[in-house]
Design a protein around this motif. Structure first.
Motif, PDB file in Angstrom:
ATOM      1  N   GLU A  95       5.170  -9.465  45.467  1.00  0.00           N
ATOM      2  CA  GLU A  95       4.281 -10.220  45.535  1.00  0.00           C
ATOM      3  C   GLU A  95       5.420 -11.897  45.311  1.00  0.00           C
ATOM      4  OE1 GLU A  95       0.721 -11.532  42.527  1.00  0.00           O
ATOM      5  OE2 GLU A  95       1.562  -9.668  42.153  1.00  0.00           O
TER       6      GLU A  95
ATOM      7  N   SER B  54       3.587 -15.756  40.990  1.00  0.00           N
ATOM      8  CA  SER B  54       2.742 -15.310  40.174  1.00  0.00           C
ATOM      9  C   SER B  54       3.706 -15.761  38.973  1.00  0.00           C
ATOM     10  CB  SER B  54       1.775 -14.125  40.327  1.00  0.00           C
ATOM     11  OG  SER B  54       2.708 -13.447  40.858  1.00  0.00           O
TER      12      SER B  54
ATOM     13  N   SER C 178       6.002 -13.074  39.310  1.00  0.00           N
ATOM     14  CA  SER C 178       7.583 -12.587  39.709  1.00  0.00           C
ATOM     15  C   SER C 178       8.483 -13.037  39.785  1.00  0.00           C
ATOM     16  CB  SER C 178       6.719 -11.920  41.183  1.00  0.00           C
ATOM     17  OG  SER C 178       5.050 -11.112  40.394  1.00  0.00           O
TER      18      SER C 178
ATOM     19  N   TRP D 148      -0.906  -8.626  48.806  1.00  0.00           N
ATOM     20  CA  TRP D 148       0.410  -9.703  48.038  1.00  0.00           C
ATOM     21  C   TRP D 148       1.512  -9.739  48.113  1.00  0.00           C
ATOM     22  CZ3 TRP D 148      -3.193 -12.730  45.761  1.00  0.00           C
ATOM     23  CH2 TRP D 148      -3.993 -12.466  45.312  1.00  0.00           C
ATOM     24  N   GLN D 149       2.141  -8.977  49.360  1.00  0.00           N
ATOM     25  CA  GLN D 149       3.595  -9.057  49.568  1.00  0.00           C
ATOM     26  C   GLN D 149       3.882 -10.200  50.052  1.00  0.00           C
ATOM     27  OE1 GLN D 149       3.678  -5.376  51.441  1.00  0.00           O
ATOM     28  NE2 GLN D 149       4.499  -4.331  49.959  1.00  0.00           N
ATOM     29  N   SER D 150       5.405 -10.734  50.106  1.00  0.00           N
ATOM     30  CA  SER D 150       5.939 -11.812  50.841  1.00  0.00           C
ATOM     31  C   SER D 150       7.649 -11.114  50.986  1.00  0.00           C
ATOM     32  CB  SER D 150       5.532 -12.800  50.175  1.00  0.00           C
ATOM     33  OG  SER D 150       4.967 -13.748  49.932  1.00  0.00           O
TER      34      SER D 150
END
Length: 135
Positions: free
Chosen positions: A51, A54, A56, A111-113
């Motif tokens: 993620e 945010s 992270s 929420w993965q990138s």
């Protein structure tokens, strides 16, 4: 297999660079189902699925700073202070990742990138190979 190379400028600071858009654009052009393999051919960078945006990004860099401090403990000692840690990092964050592709779209979680992780402040320019594999 279809393949392309993208250029990423990470600059003179530790960086988490979001490559999700470039990856999505590439697989959309390829179309169909398959696997996207993302590979960074550098000894001091890695690819992570996480993620982003945010906090992270900063959390990951802080954790890597705790795990791999930029100090004089490293035997591999050319370049800037603590450079040797950049050569150890790919053992923790590998220089590759593979993502399923369905209908020309990345099958990432909500929420993965896809991110390039670069602690090496001595090398501001990176190449990343994107390869689309189908059967």
């Amino acid at each position: 297999m279809k393949s392309t190379v993208i250029e990423v400028r990470t600059g003179a600071r530790e960086r988490v660079h979001d490559m999700t858009k470039e990856c999505a654009d590439f697989v959309r052009e390829c179309g169909g189902d398959g696997l996207l393999h993302v590979f960074v051919p550098h000894a001091t960078a890695g690819v992570a699925l996480l993620e982003l945006g945010s906090g992270s990004d900063e959390d990951l860099l802080a954790a890597l700073g705790d795990l791999l401090p930029a100090d004089d403990r490293w035997r591999h000692a050319h370049g800037s202070r603590g450079h040797g840690r950049s050569h150890v990092m790919p053992a923790f964050i590998p220089p590759y990742a593979t993502v399923p592709v369905l209908g020309g779209r990345l099958a990432l979680g909500t929420w993965q990138s896809v991110a390039l992780i670069d602690l090496n402040v001595d090398n501001p320019d990176r190449r990343v190979r994107l390869s689309f594999l189908t059967d």
